[in-house]
Design a protein around this motif. Structure first.
Motif, PDB file in Angstrom:
ATOM      1  N   THR A  85      31.525  31.296  32.947  1.00  0.00           N
ATOM      2  CA  THR A  85      31.581  32.394  31.984  1.00  0.00           C
ATOM      3  C   THR A  85      32.250  31.910  30.717  1.00  0.00           C
ATOM      4  N   GLU A  86      31.850  32.458  29.580  1.00  0.00           N
ATOM      5  CA  GLU A  86      32.479  32.088  28.316  1.00  0.00           C
ATOM      6  C   GLU A  86      33.971  32.426  28.353  1.00  0.00           C
ATOM      7  N   VAL A  87      34.787  31.470  27.907  1.00  0.00           N
ATOM      8  CA  VAL A  87      36.240  31.673  27.924  1.00  0.00           C
ATOM      9  C   VAL A  87      36.624  32.842  27.026  1.00  0.00           C
ATOM     10  N   ALA A  88      35.952  32.984  25.895  1.00  0.00           N
ATOM     11  CA  ALA A  88      36.257  34.087  24.979  1.00  0.00           C
ATOM     12  C   ALA A  88      36.058  35.435  25.673  1.00  0.00           C
ATOM     13  N   ASP A  89      35.008  35.544  26.474  1.00  0.00           N
ATOM     14  CA  ASP A  89      34.754  36.798  27.186  1.00  0.00           C
ATOM     15  C   ASP A  89      35.843  37.050  28.237  1.00  0.00           C
ATOM     16  N   LEU A  90      36.269  35.993  28.920  1.00  0.00           N
ATOM     17  CA  LEU A  90      37.330  36.146  29.918  1.00  0.00           C
ATOM     18  C   LEU A  90      38.637  36.580  29.262  1.00  0.00           C
ATOM     19  N   LEU A  91      38.954  35.977  28.116  1.00  0.00           N
ATOM     20  CA  LEU A  91      40.188  36.334  27.415  1.00  0.00           C
ATOM     21  C   LEU A  91      40.138  37.775  26.916  1.00  0.00           C
ATOM     22  N   LEU A  92      39.008  38.165  26.361  1.00  0.00           N
ATOM     23  CA  LEU A  92      38.881  39.529  25.846  1.00  0.00           C
ATOM     24  C   LEU A  92      38.956  40.566  26.958  1.00  0.00           C
ATOM     25  N   SER A  93      38.446  40.208  28.135  1.00  0.00           N
ATOM     26  CA  SER A  93      38.489  41.156  29.248  1.00  0.00           C
ATOM     27  C   SER A  93      39.902  41.328  29.797  1.00  0.00           C
ATOM     28  N   ARG A  94      40.736  40.283  29.657  1.00  0.00           N
ATOM     29  CA  ARG A  94      42.109  40.354  30.168  1.00  0.00           C
ATOM     30  C   ARG A  94      43.120  40.783  29.108  1.00  0.00           C
ATOM     31  N   LEU A  95      42.739  40.684  27.849  1.00  0.00           N
ATOM     32  CA  LEU A  95      43.690  40.941  26.760  1.00  0.00           C
ATOM     33  C   LEU A  95      44.244  42.364  26.742  1.00  0.00           C
ATOM     34  N   PRO A  96      43.429  43.410  26.935  1.00  0.00           N
ATOM     35  CA  PRO A  96      44.003  44.769  26.905  1.00  0.00           C
ATOM     36  C   PRO A  96      45.115  44.990  27.925  1.00  0.00           C
ATOM     37  N   ALA A  97      44.941  44.463  29.146  1.00  0.00           N
ATOM     38  CA  ALA A  97      45.977  44.635  30.172  1.00  0.00           C
ATOM     39  C   ALA A  97      47.264  43.928  29.769  1.00  0.00           C
ATOM     40  N   THR A  98      47.135  42.724  29.213  1.00  0.00           N
ATOM     41  CA  THR A  98      48.324  41.980  28.790  1.00  0.00           C
ATOM     42  C   THR A  98      49.027  42.661  27.625  1.00  0.00           C
ATOM     43  N   LEU A  99      48.264  43.144  26.653  1.00  0.00           N
ATOM     44  CA  LEU A  99      48.869  43.827  25.504  1.00  0.00           C
ATOM     45  C   LEU A  99      49.581  45.104  25.933  1.00  0.00           C
ATOM     46  N   LEU A 100      48.983  45.836  26.857  1.00  0.00           N
ATOM     47  CA  LEU A 100      49.611  47.059  27.352  1.00  0.00           C
ATOM     48  C   LEU A 100      50.932  46.746  28.045  1.00  0.00           C
ATOM     49  N   LEU A 101      50.926  45.740  28.894  1.00  0.00           N
ATOM     50  CA  LEU A 101      52.150  45.362  29.594  1.00  0.00           C
ATOM     51  C   LEU A 101      53.186  44.815  28.622  1.00  0.00           C
ATOM     52  N   MET A 102      52.741  44.063  27.622  1.00  0.00           N
ATOM     53  CA  MET A 102      53.654  43.494  26.631  1.00  0.00           C
ATOM     54  C   MET A 102      54.385  44.595  25.865  1.00  0.00           C
ATOM     55  N   VAL A 103      53.647  45.585  25.383  1.00  0.00           N
ATOM     56  CA  VAL A 103      54.264  46.678  24.620  1.00  0.00           C
ATOM     57  C   VAL A 103      55.251  47.457  25.485  1.00  0.00           C
ATOM     58  N   ILE A 164      51.948  50.037  44.992  1.00  0.00           N
ATOM     59  CA  ILE A 164      52.404  48.673  45.270  1.00  0.00           C
ATOM     60  C   ILE A 164      51.878  47.691  44.234  1.00  0.00           C
ATOM     61  N   GLY A 165      50.700  47.886  43.763  1.00  0.00           N
ATOM     62  CA  GLY A 165      50.125  46.982  42.774  1.00  0.00           C
ATOM     63  C   GLY A 165      48.842  47.548  42.232  1.00  0.00           C
ATOM     64  N   GLY A 166      48.252  46.814  41.294  1.00  0.00           N
ATOM     65  CA  GLY A 166      46.996  47.248  40.723  1.00  0.00           C
ATOM     66  C   GLY A 166      47.123  47.578  39.252  1.00  0.00           C
ATOM     67  N   TYR A 167      46.081  48.198  38.728  1.00  0.00           N
ATOM     68  CA  TYR A 167      46.003  48.450  37.290  1.00  0.00           C
ATOM     69  C   TYR A 167      45.092  49.652  37.050  1.00  0.00           C
ATOM     70  N   GLY A 168      45.435  50.461  36.062  1.00  0.00           N
ATOM     71  CA  GLY A 168      44.549  51.561  35.738  1.00  0.00           C
ATOM     72  C   GLY A 168      45.228  52.864  35.387  1.00  0.00           C
ATOM     73  N   THR A 169      46.442  53.100  35.885  1.00  0.00           N
ATOM     74  CA  THR A 169      47.150  54.350  35.603  1.00  0.00           C
ATOM     75  C   THR A 169      48.550  54.048  35.076  1.00  0.00           C
ATOM     76  N   PRO A 170      49.205  55.016  34.418  1.00  0.00           N
ATOM     77  CA  PRO A 170      50.569  54.790  33.947  1.00  0.00           C
ATOM     78  C   PRO A 170      51.531  54.429  35.072  1.00  0.00           C
ATOM     79  N   GLY A 254      49.743  42.262  40.943  1.00  0.00           N
ATOM     80  CA  GLY A 254      48.289  42.290  40.841  1.00  0.00           C
ATOM     81  C   GLY A 254      47.799  42.787  39.502  1.00  0.00           C
ATOM     82  N   TRP A 255      48.505  42.428  38.435  1.00  0.00           N
ATOM     83  CA  TRP A 255      48.165  42.900  37.092  1.00  0.00           C
ATOM     84  C   TRP A 255      47.151  41.932  36.465  1.00  0.00           C
ATOM     85  N   PRO A 256      45.963  42.413  36.115  1.00  0.00           N
ATOM     86  CA  PRO A 256      44.893  41.507  35.662  1.00  0.00           C
ATOM     87  C   PRO A 256      45.015  41.111  34.198  1.00  0.00           C
TER      88      PRO A 256
END
Length: 306
Positions: A85-103, A164-170, A254-256
């Motif tokens: 898979t294109e690396v740019a696509d992989l980064l873009l798919s993971r970026l929102p989760a990282t930015l949310l956790l960062m903020v 316990i883990g996962g992603y999707g809700t506050p 388990g944060w993507p």
């Protein structure tokens, strides 16, 4: 201002170029062979060499690096060796989760660290000050996985307040953000305490007290806004650190995010993904520091950009 920004952008480009060169060189001399990861243990020598030629990994270092820079200049981060898979696509798919956790993590750091720093400064030399500074030393020294597992056990397993883990809700965000906030708050509290003590000894604070202003107004209205300036630079650094340096926390919960992607790529020697994550992280650090330098004059008019 424009000349300063232009100069910083040129410096940033050179920094990113240096980061890409050093990272690419380290991956080039790495003993692990990415081709073996792709071909599998049972692959024949002919198959391995064929894959190596297809990927261009049989070329000299400067040829490989030059080709990577040429593709990067066109916005091509390459293609993952294993995920196809294109690396740019992989980064873009993971970026929102990282930015949310960062903020969320930075907000937790600031809330905890600045509060403890101000309280410690106002109680300088007392038992409370010593306890708070000792706790800050413990938090910055504690391993990420220890704090993460402890919070997970208490609030998710025992009390059942959070998943316990996962992603999707506050609710999924609370524990990983709190983990990072606790771990980073020690630095903020110590810096805030030192800066606050300097402000409390300043002449304008004594003048404010002489005018009869209350303690809360002096601290919150005069000392705190001036003491917070060093924190801005720390936030700029944290932006870059959180882009790639939260591998353990993301793995435990388990944060993507990008950190988990980087860890998976390192285990598999997936060079294009490692390069992509490294460059994105370096870019985040550069942008964070530039924003911190631009915001500082807005906080303190005495600072001038030259």
């Amino acid at each position: 201002m424009l000349a300063y920004v232009a100069r910083r952008l040129v410096q940033s480009a050179l920094i990113l170029l240096g980061v890409s060169f050093i990272t690419f060189l380290l991956l080039y001399v790495l003993p692990a062979d990415p081709v073996r990861q792709i071909a599998g243990r049972s692959a024949t020598a002919e198959t391995v060499e064929s894959i190596r030629r297809q990927l261009g990994l049989d070329q000299p270092f400067l040829v490989q690096y030059g080709r990577y820079l040429w593709n990067l200049a066109q916005g091509d981060f390459g293609r993952s060796y294993l995920q196809k898979t294109e690396v740019a696509d992989l980064l873009l798919s993971r970026l929102p989760a990282t930015l949310l956790l960062m903020v969320a993590a930075i907000l937790c750091e600031l809330l905890i660290g600045l509060t403890l720093g101000v309280v410690a400064a106002l109680n300088r030399g007392r038992a409370l000050d010593n306890v708070l500074m000792l706790s800050s030393f413990v938090t910055v020294s504690a391993p990420q996985f220890v704090v993460a597992l402890l919070l997970l056990y208490v609030f998710a397993v025992k009390l059942g307040w959070f998943p316990i883990g996962g992603y999707g809700t506050p609710a999924h965000l609370v524990l990983p953000a709190l983990t990072l906030g606790i771990l980073g708050s020690g630095w903020y509290s110590r810096i805030m305490r030192s800066s606050m003590l300097d402000m409390l000894r300043a002449d304008f604070i004594r003048t404010a007290r002489a005018k009869g202003l209350g303690r809360a107004r002096v601290v919150l209205g005069h000392a705190l806004p001036n003491a917070i300036l060093p924190i801005v630079a720390m936030i700029g650094i944290d932006i870059g650190m959180f882009m790639s340096g939260i591998v353990v926390v993301e793995s435990v919960f388990g944060w993507p995010g990008i950190g988990q992607l980087a860890w998976q790529a390192i285990q598999r020697v997936d060079i294009p993904i490692i390069m992509g994550v490294t460059l994105v992280s370096a870019l985040a650090i550069v942008i964070g520091n530039l924003l911190a330098d631009l915001v500082a004059p807005a906080i303190d008019p005495r600072i001038r950009i030259r």
